[in-house]
Enzyme design. Structure first.
Site, PDB file in Angstrom:
ATOM      1  N   GLU A  22       0.847  -1.186   0.000  1.00 32.42           N
ATOM      2  CA  GLU A  22       0.000   0.000   0.000  1.00 32.42           C
ATOM      3  C   GLU A  22       0.889   1.244   0.000  1.00 32.42           C
ATOM      4  OE1 GLU A  22      -2.137   1.006   3.665  1.00 32.42           O
ATOM      5  OE2 GLU A  22      -1.543  -0.944   4.452  1.00 32.42           O
TER       6      GLU A  22
ATOM      7  N   CYS B 178      -3.386  -3.529   4.620  1.00 31.26           N
ATOM      8  CA  CYS B 178      -2.441  -4.550   5.105  1.00 31.26           C
ATOM      9  C   CYS B 178      -2.839  -5.963   4.696  1.00 31.26           C
ATOM     10  CB  CYS B 178      -2.350  -4.502   6.621  1.00 31.26           C
ATOM     11  SG  CYS B 178      -1.884  -2.900   7.236  1.00 31.26           S
TER      12      CYS B 178
ATOM     13  N   HIS C  47      -2.129  -9.829  12.408  1.00 38.82           N
ATOM     14  CA  HIS C  47      -1.588  -8.580  11.877  1.00 38.82           C
ATOM     15  C   HIS C  47      -1.264  -7.693  13.076  1.00 38.82           C
ATOM     16  CE1 HIS C  47      -0.944  -4.859   9.947  1.00 38.82           C
ATOM     17  NE2 HIS C  47      -2.083  -4.316  10.364  1.00 38.82           N
TER      18      HIS C  47
HETATM   19  P1  HMG Z   1      -3.388   7.083  21.399  1.00 32.56           P
HETATM   20  O1  HMG Z   1      -4.828   7.393  21.265  1.00 32.56           O
HETATM   21  O2  HMG Z   1      -2.466   8.232  21.519  1.00 32.56           O
HETATM   22  O3  HMG Z   1      -3.111   6.136  22.650  1.00 32.56           O
HETATM   23  O4  HMG Z   1      -2.862   6.233  20.190  1.00 32.56           O
HETATM   24  P2  HMG Z   1      -4.063   5.686  23.834  1.00 32.56           P
HETATM   25  O5  HMG Z   1      -4.356   6.863  24.679  1.00 32.56           O
HETATM   26  O6  HMG Z   1      -5.217   4.862  23.320  1.00 32.56           O
HETATM   27  O7  HMG Z   1      -3.041   4.746  24.609  1.00 32.56           O
HETATM   28  C1  HMG Z   1      -2.613   3.560  24.036  1.00 32.56           C
HETATM   29  C2  HMG Z   1      -2.506   2.513  25.153  1.00 32.56           C
HETATM   30  O8  HMG Z   1      -1.420   2.888  26.016  1.00 32.56           O
HETATM   31  C3  HMG Z   1      -3.743   2.429  26.054  1.00 32.56           C
HETATM   32  O9  HMG Z   1      -3.892   1.076  26.409  1.00 32.56           O
HETATM   33  C4  HMG Z   1      -3.328   3.224  27.279  1.00 32.56           C
HETATM   34  O10 HMG Z   1      -4.016   2.854  28.469  1.00 32.56           O
HETATM   35  C5  HMG Z   1      -1.868   2.855  27.375  1.00 32.56           C
HETATM   36  P3  HMG Z   1      -5.270   0.296  26.075  1.00 32.56           P
HETATM   37  O11 HMG Z   1      -6.339   1.024  26.777  1.00 32.56           O
HETATM   38  O12 HMG Z   1      -5.444   0.394  24.574  1.00 32.56           O
HETATM   39  O13 HMG Z   1      -5.011  -1.087  26.540  1.00 32.56           O
HETATM   40  N1  HMG Z   1      -1.043   3.813  28.137  1.00 32.56           N
HETATM   41  C6  HMG Z   1      -0.069   3.435  28.969  1.00 32.56           C
HETATM   42  N2  HMG Z   1       0.370   2.216  29.348  1.00 32.56           N
HETATM   43  C7  HMG Z   1       1.413   2.171  30.231  1.00 32.56           C
HETATM   44  N3  HMG Z   1       2.022   3.289  30.747  1.00 32.56           N
HETATM   45  C8  HMG Z   1       1.594   4.514  30.396  1.00 32.56           C
HETATM   46  C9  HMG Z   1       0.500   4.631  29.476  1.00 32.56           C
HETATM   47  N4  HMG Z   1      -0.138   5.678  28.907  1.00 32.56           N
HETATM   48  C10 HMG Z   1      -1.096   5.155  28.091  1.00 32.56           C
HETATM   49  N5  HMG Z   1       2.190   5.597  30.897  1.00 32.56           N
HETATM   50  C11 HMG Z   1      -3.419   4.486  18.624  1.00 32.56           C
HETATM   51  C12 HMG Z   1      -3.007   4.823  20.047  1.00 32.56           C
HETATM   52  C13 HMG Z   1      -3.235   3.017  18.393  1.00 32.56           C
HETATM   53  C14 HMG Z   1      -4.871   4.884  18.407  1.00 32.56           C
HETATM   54  C15 HMG Z   1      -2.529   5.299  17.638  1.00 32.56           C
HETATM   55  O14 HMG Z   1      -1.189   4.908  17.779  1.00 32.56           O
HETATM   56  C16 HMG Z   1      -2.924   5.161  16.187  1.00 32.56           C
HETATM   57  O15 HMG Z   1      -3.793   5.857  15.680  1.00 32.56           O
HETATM   58  N6  HMG Z   1      -2.238   4.244  15.417  1.00 32.56           N
HETATM   59  C17 HMG Z   1      -2.497   4.020  14.011  1.00 32.56           C
HETATM   60  C18 HMG Z   1      -3.738   3.175  13.769  1.00 32.56           C
HETATM   61  C19 HMG Z   1      -3.583   1.715  14.147  1.00 32.56           C
HETATM   62  O16 HMG Z   1      -2.484   1.214  14.267  1.00 32.56           O
HETATM   63  N7  HMG Z   1      -4.724   1.003  14.268  1.00 32.56           N
HETATM   64  C20 HMG Z   1      -4.705  -0.395  14.587  1.00 32.56           C
HETATM   65  C21 HMG Z   1      -5.912  -1.147  14.008  1.00 32.56           C
HETATM   66  S1  HMG Z   1      -6.125  -0.820  12.259  1.00 32.56           S
HETATM   67  C22 HMG Z   1      -4.933  -1.832  11.464  1.00 32.56           C
HETATM   68  O17 HMG Z   1      -4.388  -2.710  12.069  1.00 32.56           O
HETATM   69  C23 HMG Z   1      -4.646  -1.542  10.046  1.00 32.56           C
HETATM   70  C24 HMG Z   1      -3.378  -0.754   9.749  1.00 32.56           C
HETATM   71  O18 HMG Z   1      -2.239  -1.586   9.905  1.00 32.56           O
HETATM   72  C25 HMG Z   1      -3.455  -0.161   8.346  1.00 32.56           C
HETATM   73  C26 HMG Z   1      -3.740  -1.099   7.172  1.00 32.56           C
HETATM   74  O19 HMG Z   1      -4.506  -2.034   7.215  1.00 32.56           O
HETATM   75  O20 HMG Z   1      -3.195  -0.772   6.115  1.00 32.56           O
HETATM   76  C27 HMG Z   1      -3.206   0.412  10.694  1.00 32.56           C
END
Ligand code: HMG
Length: 391
Positions: A83, A115, A237
């Protein structure tokens, strides 16, 4: 030839980039508690491409060891999943075909669905080999995950290419029927043609992934697939490695089973070692998880592995593979570790500079600085043509 002839992954090799950014460096810059990166999303570092690296250079680095080991004569098809496309018309695999010296009597095509398309390529390859088991298919999944600076997605960037040789009587993994399939039109993550970085609703994307897992598992069971208890490991994935744990808990819940953390760790832990330091490699990610599992597990002979492939937008597939006796003699563990360990660490300023680089689009002649030690580099852009150079 009967339909029960074993077909699957005969060899698997991966490559990544010249540079690496540690999450500690990112956390220090953006003031984030490192626990969020190391524990919350399960990432320790991310691969960052050099100026002269792209999906083609990574793909050649991943596939060259495979053609060196097995030769090129039986390869009549190259399927290139990505992609991070470099051209709207020409398949990136055509450059790879030429750089690897593959026979002209071959077909080459590029596949896209976020992906997921690496899995589409694998399944299409199996169909081609089933039709003529004397042929082999080179499947390549190569991607660079890039989000806007200072966005929540930034910590989940990364890059890698996986090359797989698909054949009859494979030495690593026999891929089984049936597959569980799921498609839903969701805007959780996408990248319009005019953007170099992806757009994403991070939290919606996690929900869409879980929904797709549920749909593909439901279809898998309806198609007569194995019961959950048959599987000794699961390759998910891994956009960030914590996602695999979230997904597996969800699968256990929908199957009415206890989500015992120790048990989840046992079935997933060995699949995340490489992705936690490479970052998201989109199409390649689930196959990097497989490499990590095979390289780190004691002995998986004849064991069933569950594969969960997800591509935003969205398409998912659940399928199974069994590990072939003697597989350990065909692994590339030392080379895989070397690909990871040879990366040069970046400071934050240098990372931002590389992130901000763009390909000149004026049609002029633009040499590209020599940075990578990979077997092939992008040496210039010349009248809108990419020029690659073998080392
Ligand atoms: P965010 O919103 O900044 O993070 O970004 P958050 O506030 O949700 O925190 C993440 C986790 O860290 C949470 O844990 C927090 O509690 C924890 P959870 O509730 O999820 O279990 N946390 C801590 N833990 C320990 N110590 C601390 C601490 N602070 C917080 N101090 C987000 C997270 C993944 C949303 C962001 O990185 C993002 O947008 N990423 C890109 C999208 C993505 O990867 N999506 C995954 C599913 S889609 C997919 O897999 C397809 C993809 O590969 C693309 C394709 O298919 O081509 C993306």
């Amino acid at each position: 030839m009967t339909s029960d002839t074993a077909i699957g992954i005969h060899d698997l090799s991966f490559a990544t980039t010249e540079f690496v950014l540690e999450h500690t460096v990112l956390a220090e810059y953006d003031g984030t508690d490192i626990g969020k990166y190391h524990v919350g999303i399960g990432q320790r570092s991310m691969s960052v491409p050099a100026a002269d690296e792209d999906i083609v250079t990574m793909a050649v680095a991943a596939a060259a060891p495979i053609t060196a080991r097995h030769g090129v004569d039986q390869i009549r098809t190259v399927l290139f999943a990505t992609e991070t496309s470099i051209d709207q018309s020409k398949a990136a695999g055509v450059y790879v075909h030429s750089l690897l010296g593959l026979p002209s009597s071959a077909r080459v095509v590029e596949l896209k669905q976020a992906c997921y398309s690496g899995t589409a390529a694998l399944q299409l390859a199996i169909g081609l080999v089933r039709r003529d088991p004397s042929q082999r298919v080179l499947v390549i999944a190569s991607d660079i995950s890039k989000y806007d600076l200072d966005s929540p997605g930034e910590a989940t960037q990364g890059a890698a290419a996986v090359a797989m040789l698909v054949s009859a009587d494979p030495t690593l993994i026999r891929i089984e029927d049936p597959s569980g399939l799921y498609t839903a039109d969701v805007m959780d993550f996408w990248r319009p043609n005019y953007r170099t970085t992806a757009l994403v609703d991070g939290h919606q994307s996690i929900g869409a992934y879980l929904q797709a897992l549920e749909g593909s598992w439901k279809d898998y069971t309806e198609q007569g697939g194995r019961p959950l208890s048959d599987f000794s490991a699961f390759c998910y994935h891994q956009p960030f490695t914590k996602m695999a744990f979230k997904a597996h808990r969800h699968l256990l819940n929908i199957c009415g089973q206890d989500a015992d953390p120790a048990e989840i760790s046992r079935t997933l832990g060995l699949t995340t070692a490489y992705n936690s330091v490479l970052g998201n490699s989109y199409t390649a990610s689930m196959y990097v998880a497989l490499a990590s599992l095979l390289d780190h597990a004691d002995d998986l002979t004849d064991q069933a592995i569950g594969f969960v492939s997800y591509g935003s937008g969205s398409v998912a597939e659940f399928f199974a593979g069994t590990v072939v006796p003697g597989y350990q003699g065909h692994l590339r563990t030392a080379a895989n570790r070397e690909a990871i360990d040879r990366r040069q660490p970046l400071d934050h300023a240098r990372y931002r500079e590389l992130h901000g680089r763009s390909i000149p689009n004026d049609g002029g002649v633009h040499p590209v600085p020599r940075q990578t030690g990979a077997p092939v580099r992008l040496s210039a852009l010349d009248h809108h043509k990419r020029i690659y150079e073998l080392r």
